[in-house]
Design a protein around this motif. Structure first.
Motif, PDB file in Angstrom:
ATOM      1  N   PRO A 129      45.368-104.824  38.165  1.00  0.00           N
ATOM      2  CA  PRO A 129      44.945-103.491  37.753  1.00  0.00           C
ATOM      3  C   PRO A 129      43.443-103.258  37.941  1.00  0.00           C
ATOM      4  CG  PRO A 129      45.504-104.814  35.834  1.00  0.00           C
ATOM      5  CD  PRO A 129      45.888-105.613  37.041  1.00  0.00           C
ATOM      6  N   HIS A 130      42.664-104.326  37.961  1.00  0.00           N
ATOM      7  CA  HIS A 130      41.224-104.169  38.181  1.00  0.00           C
ATOM      8  C   HIS A 130      40.946-103.662  39.600  1.00  0.00           C
ATOM      9  CE1 HIS A 130      40.450-105.945  34.315  1.00  0.00           C
ATOM     10  NE2 HIS A 130      41.152-107.015  34.647  1.00  0.00           N
ATOM     11  N   THR A 131      41.771-104.082  40.540  1.00  0.00           N
ATOM     12  CA  THR A 131      41.637-103.604  41.916  1.00  0.00           C
ATOM     13  C   THR A 131      41.927-102.105  41.978  1.00  0.00           C
ATOM     14  OG1 THR A 131      42.228-105.763  42.796  1.00  0.00           O
ATOM     15  CG2 THR A 131      42.467-103.884  44.284  1.00  0.00           C
ATOM     16  N   GLY A 132      42.971-101.666  41.295  1.00  0.00           N
ATOM     17  CA  GLY A 132      43.280-100.230  41.258  1.00  0.00           C
ATOM     18  C   GLY A 132      42.159 -99.451  40.616  1.00  0.00           C
ATOM     19  N   ALA A 133      41.610 -99.969  39.522  1.00  0.00           N
ATOM     20  CA  ALA A 133      40.498 -99.288  38.839  1.00  0.00           C
ATOM     21  C   ALA A 133      39.275 -99.208  39.747  1.00  0.00           C
ATOM     22  CB  ALA A 133      40.158-100.007  37.539  1.00  0.00           C
ATOM     23  N   GLU A 134      39.028-100.256  40.515  1.00  0.00           N
ATOM     24  CA  GLU A 134      37.895-100.232  41.445  1.00  0.00           C
ATOM     25  C   GLU A 134      38.115 -99.179  42.538  1.00  0.00           C
ATOM     26  OE1 GLU A 134      34.407-100.574  43.336  1.00  0.00           O
ATOM     27  OE2 GLU A 134      34.897-101.311  41.330  1.00  0.00           O
ATOM     28  N   HIS A 135      39.335 -99.040  43.020  1.00  0.00           N
ATOM     29  CA  HIS A 135      39.631 -98.005  44.019  1.00  0.00           C
ATOM     30  C   HIS A 135      39.447 -96.610  43.419  1.00  0.00           C
ATOM     31  CE1 HIS A 135      40.991 -99.648  47.909  1.00  0.00           C
ATOM     32  NE2 HIS A 135      40.959-100.759  47.191  1.00  0.00           N
ATOM     33  N   VAL A 136      39.803 -96.449  42.163  1.00  0.00           N
ATOM     34  CA  VAL A 136      39.574 -95.169  41.490  1.00  0.00           C
ATOM     35  C   VAL A 136      38.074 -94.885  41.422  1.00  0.00           C
ATOM     36  CG1 VAL A 136      39.711 -93.976  39.255  1.00  0.00           C
ATOM     37  CG2 VAL A 136      41.743 -95.104  40.213  1.00  0.00           C
ATOM     38  N   ARG A 137      37.274 -95.876  41.068  1.00  0.00           N
ATOM     39  CA  ARG A 137      35.813 -95.680  41.012  1.00  0.00           C
ATOM     40  C   ARG A 137      35.255 -95.295  42.377  1.00  0.00           C
ATOM     41  NH1 ARG A 137      36.399 -99.749  37.184  1.00  0.00           N
ATOM     42  NH2 ARG A 137      36.119-101.461  38.665  1.00  0.00           N
ATOM     43  N   ARG A 138      35.763 -95.926  43.410  1.00  0.00           N
ATOM     44  CA  ARG A 138      35.310 -95.585  44.770  1.00  0.00           C
ATOM     45  C   ARG A 138      35.707 -94.163  45.134  1.00  0.00           C
ATOM     46  NH1 ARG A 138      37.229-101.131  47.597  1.00  0.00           N
ATOM     47  NH2 ARG A 138      35.700-102.477  46.594  1.00  0.00           N
ATOM     48  N   ALA A 139      36.897 -93.759  44.735  1.00  0.00           N
ATOM     49  CA  ALA A 139      37.342 -92.394  45.014  1.00  0.00           C
ATOM     50  C   ALA A 139      36.451 -91.382  44.301  1.00  0.00           C
ATOM     51  CB  ALA A 139      38.804 -92.212  44.600  1.00  0.00           C
ATOM     52  N   VAL A 140      36.059 -91.699  43.086  1.00  0.00           N
ATOM     53  CA  VAL A 140      35.163 -90.801  42.340  1.00  0.00           C
ATOM     54  C   VAL A 140      33.854 -90.628  43.115  1.00  0.00           C
ATOM     55  CG1 VAL A 140      33.792 -90.553  40.220  1.00  0.00           C
ATOM     56  CG2 VAL A 140      36.199 -91.241  40.096  1.00  0.00           C
ATOM     57  N   ARG A 141      33.327 -91.711  43.636  1.00  0.00           N
ATOM     58  CA  ARG A 141      32.082 -91.625  44.410  1.00  0.00           C
ATOM     59  C   ARG A 141      32.270 -90.849  45.712  1.00  0.00           C
ATOM     60  NH1 ARG A 141      31.704 -97.072  42.561  1.00  0.00           N
ATOM     61  NH2 ARG A 141      32.304 -97.882  44.609  1.00  0.00           N
ATOM     62  N   ARG A 142      33.464 -90.857  46.235  1.00  0.00           N
ATOM     63  CA  ARG A 142      33.793 -90.166  47.481  1.00  0.00           C
ATOM     64  C   ARG A 142      33.916 -88.651  47.279  1.00  0.00           C
ATOM     65  NH1 ARG A 142      38.048 -93.507  48.282  1.00  0.00           N
ATOM     66  NH2 ARG A 142      36.855 -95.117  49.300  1.00  0.00           N
ATOM     67  N   ALA A 143      34.218 -88.227  46.079  1.00  0.00           N
ATOM     68  CA  ALA A 143      34.474 -86.808  45.800  1.00  0.00           C
ATOM     69  C   ALA A 143      33.183 -85.989  45.878  1.00  0.00           C
ATOM     70  CB  ALA A 143      35.113 -86.643  44.429  1.00  0.00           C
ATOM     71  N   THR A 144      33.259 -84.892  46.577  1.00  0.00           N
ATOM     72  CA  THR A 144      32.126 -83.976  46.654  1.00  0.00           C
ATOM     73  C   THR A 144      32.118 -83.070  45.423  1.00  0.00           C
ATOM     74  OG1 THR A 144      33.373 -82.251  47.792  1.00  0.00           O
ATOM     75  CG2 THR A 144      32.305 -83.929  49.194  1.00  0.00           C
ATOM     76  N   PRO A 145      30.994 -82.419  45.153  1.00  0.00           N
ATOM     77  CA  PRO A 145      30.977 -81.460  44.040  1.00  0.00           C
ATOM     78  C   PRO A 145      32.052 -80.377  44.179  1.00  0.00           C
ATOM     79  CG  PRO A 145      28.737 -81.956  44.703  1.00  0.00           C
ATOM     80  CD  PRO A 145      29.645 -82.612  45.725  1.00  0.00           C
ATOM     81  N   VAL A 146      32.366 -79.968  45.391  1.00  0.00           N
ATOM     82  CA  VAL A 146      33.407 -78.945  45.587  1.00  0.00           C
ATOM     83  C   VAL A 146      34.762 -79.487  45.128  1.00  0.00           C
ATOM     84  CG1 VAL A 146      34.673 -77.579  47.297  1.00  0.00           C
ATOM     85  CG2 VAL A 146      32.180 -77.734  47.422  1.00  0.00           C
ATOM     86  N   VAL A 147      35.069 -80.730  45.456  1.00  0.00           N
ATOM     87  CA  VAL A 147      36.347 -81.322  45.029  1.00  0.00           C
ATOM     88  C   VAL A 147      36.428 -81.336  43.502  1.00  0.00           C
ATOM     89  CG1 VAL A 147      37.725 -83.445  44.985  1.00  0.00           C
ATOM     90  CG2 VAL A 147      36.668 -82.684  47.121  1.00  0.00           C
ATOM     91  N   VAL A 148      35.349 -81.718  42.849  1.00  0.00           N
ATOM     92  CA  VAL A 148      35.321 -81.744  41.387  1.00  0.00           C
ATOM     93  C   VAL A 148      35.491 -80.326  40.833  1.00  0.00           C
ATOM     94  CG1 VAL A 148      33.915 -82.288  39.353  1.00  0.00           C
ATOM     95  CG2 VAL A 148      33.941 -83.855  41.314  1.00  0.00           C
ATOM     96  N   GLN A 149      34.821 -79.372  41.422  1.00  0.00           N
ATOM     97  CA  GLN A 149      34.932 -77.983  40.953  1.00  0.00           C
ATOM     98  C   GLN A 149      36.362 -77.462  41.122  1.00  0.00           C
ATOM     99  OE1 GLN A 149      31.968 -75.960  43.266  1.00  0.00           O
ATOM    100  NE2 GLN A 149      30.270 -76.855  42.114  1.00  0.00           N
ATOM    101  N   VAL A 150      36.981 -77.768  42.263  1.00  0.00           N
ATOM    102  CA  VAL A 150      38.360 -77.328  42.482  1.00  0.00           C
ATOM    103  C   VAL A 150      39.281 -77.980  41.453  1.00  0.00           C
ATOM    104  CG1 VAL A 150      40.335 -77.436  44.074  1.00  0.00           C
ATOM    105  CG2 VAL A 150      38.072 -76.784  44.932  1.00  0.00           C
ATOM    106  N   LEU A 151      39.141 -79.283  41.258  1.00  0.00           N
ATOM    107  CA  LEU A 151      39.978 -79.991  40.287  1.00  0.00           C
ATOM    108  C   LEU A 151      39.874 -79.360  38.905  1.00  0.00           C
ATOM    109  CD1 LEU A 151      41.811 -82.404  39.549  1.00  0.00           C
ATOM    110  CD2 LEU A 151      39.711 -83.685  39.092  1.00  0.00           C
ATOM    111  N   ARG A 152      38.678 -79.014  38.495  1.00  0.00           N
ATOM    112  CA  ARG A 152      38.469 -78.452  37.154  1.00  0.00           C
ATOM    113  C   ARG A 152      39.099 -77.084  36.965  1.00  0.00           C
ATOM    114  NH1 ARG A 152      32.191 -80.402  36.484  1.00  0.00           N
ATOM    115  NH2 ARG A 152      32.684 -82.532  35.841  1.00  0.00           N
ATOM    116  N   ARG A 153      39.514 -76.440  38.019  1.00  0.00           N
ATOM    117  CA  ARG A 153      40.207 -75.141  37.898  1.00  0.00           C
ATOM    118  C   ARG A 153      41.650 -75.321  37.455  1.00  0.00           C
ATOM    119  NH1 ARG A 153      38.299 -72.986  43.752  1.00  0.00           N
ATOM    120  NH2 ARG A 153      36.084 -73.334  43.411  1.00  0.00           N
ATOM    121  N   PHE A 154      42.156 -76.539  37.578  1.00  0.00           N
ATOM    122  CA  PHE A 154      43.549 -76.834  37.253  1.00  0.00           C
ATOM    123  C   PHE A 154      43.648 -77.551  35.921  1.00  0.00           C
ATOM    124  CE2 PHE A 154      43.470 -76.321  41.803  1.00  0.00           C
ATOM    125  CZ  PHE A 154      44.662 -75.673  42.077  1.00  0.00           C
TER     126      PHE A 154
END
Length: 186
Positions: A129-154
């Motif tokens: 599960p630590h590997t999955g959590a690390e991939h999640v952290r990497r995905a967070v770093r990959r997300a642009t501000p637009v992706v975060v803004q779009v996500l927050r609309r839902f």
């Protein structure tokens, strides 16, 4: 007639940013599928189609067809990790079809590729599960501000979905907690 309170405004550029994020998440585990099924290009084609749309291409039948083909490829993989990697590719191409509906299930279009990729990586690492959590952290770093803004609309990601659902909710919570960039004074 659609209930306007349940609709979310999404621009073509919003969809392109979300799709680029999803393609980047799926790219990192493509080799997992290709090690499982070296002669099957369907997941690679789906990710390629997602990148094409993200870079200005059309959102048409070929994009949708590559997503369905990647899903079929997932069913033909010999390992669960290979299946999850193919599902990440399917989700990348499917991200372009995020619907402007204020439903938690739509969050899967935004985060599905990242969650399936994290699960594929976990499986390769012996279900760590630590590997999955690390991939999640990497995905967070990959997300642009637009992706975060779009996500927050839902609404937040829905419950259920097994381990991929847990990873989706982990990614959802992490992205929603990202501090938006401050605006510089004009």
């Amino acid at each position: 007639m659609a209930d306007e309170a349940n609709e979310i405004t999404l621009s073509r550029q919003d969809l392109r940013e979300v799709t680029a994020f999803a393609a980047a998440c799926a790219d990192v585990v493509l080799e997992v599928f290709e090690a499982d099924q070296p002669d099957d290009s369907r997941p690679r084609d789906a990710i390629g189609a997602a990148w094409e749309f993200a870079r200005g291409g059309e959102r048409g039948k070929s994009l949708r067809d590559t997503a369905w083909a990647a899903l079929k490829a997932a069913k033909s993989a010999d390992t669960e990790a290979g299946r999850e990697a193919a599902r990440a590719a399917m989700s990348a191409a499917g991200a372009a079809y995020l619907h402007p509906l204020a439903k938690a299930t739509q969050v899967k279009h935004i985060l599905g590729a990242g969650a399936h990729a994290a699960r594929a990586a976990e499986l390769v690492a012996g279900q760590d599960p630590h590997t999955g959590a690390e991939h999640v952290r990497r995905a967070v770093r990959r997300a642009t501000p637009v992706v975060v803004q779009v996500l927050r609309r839902f609404p937040p990601a829905p419950g259920g979905g097994g381990r991929v659902g847990e990873l989706t909710r982990m990614l959802d919570a992490a992205l929603r907690s990202v501090t938006p960039p401050s605006r510089s004074p004009r």
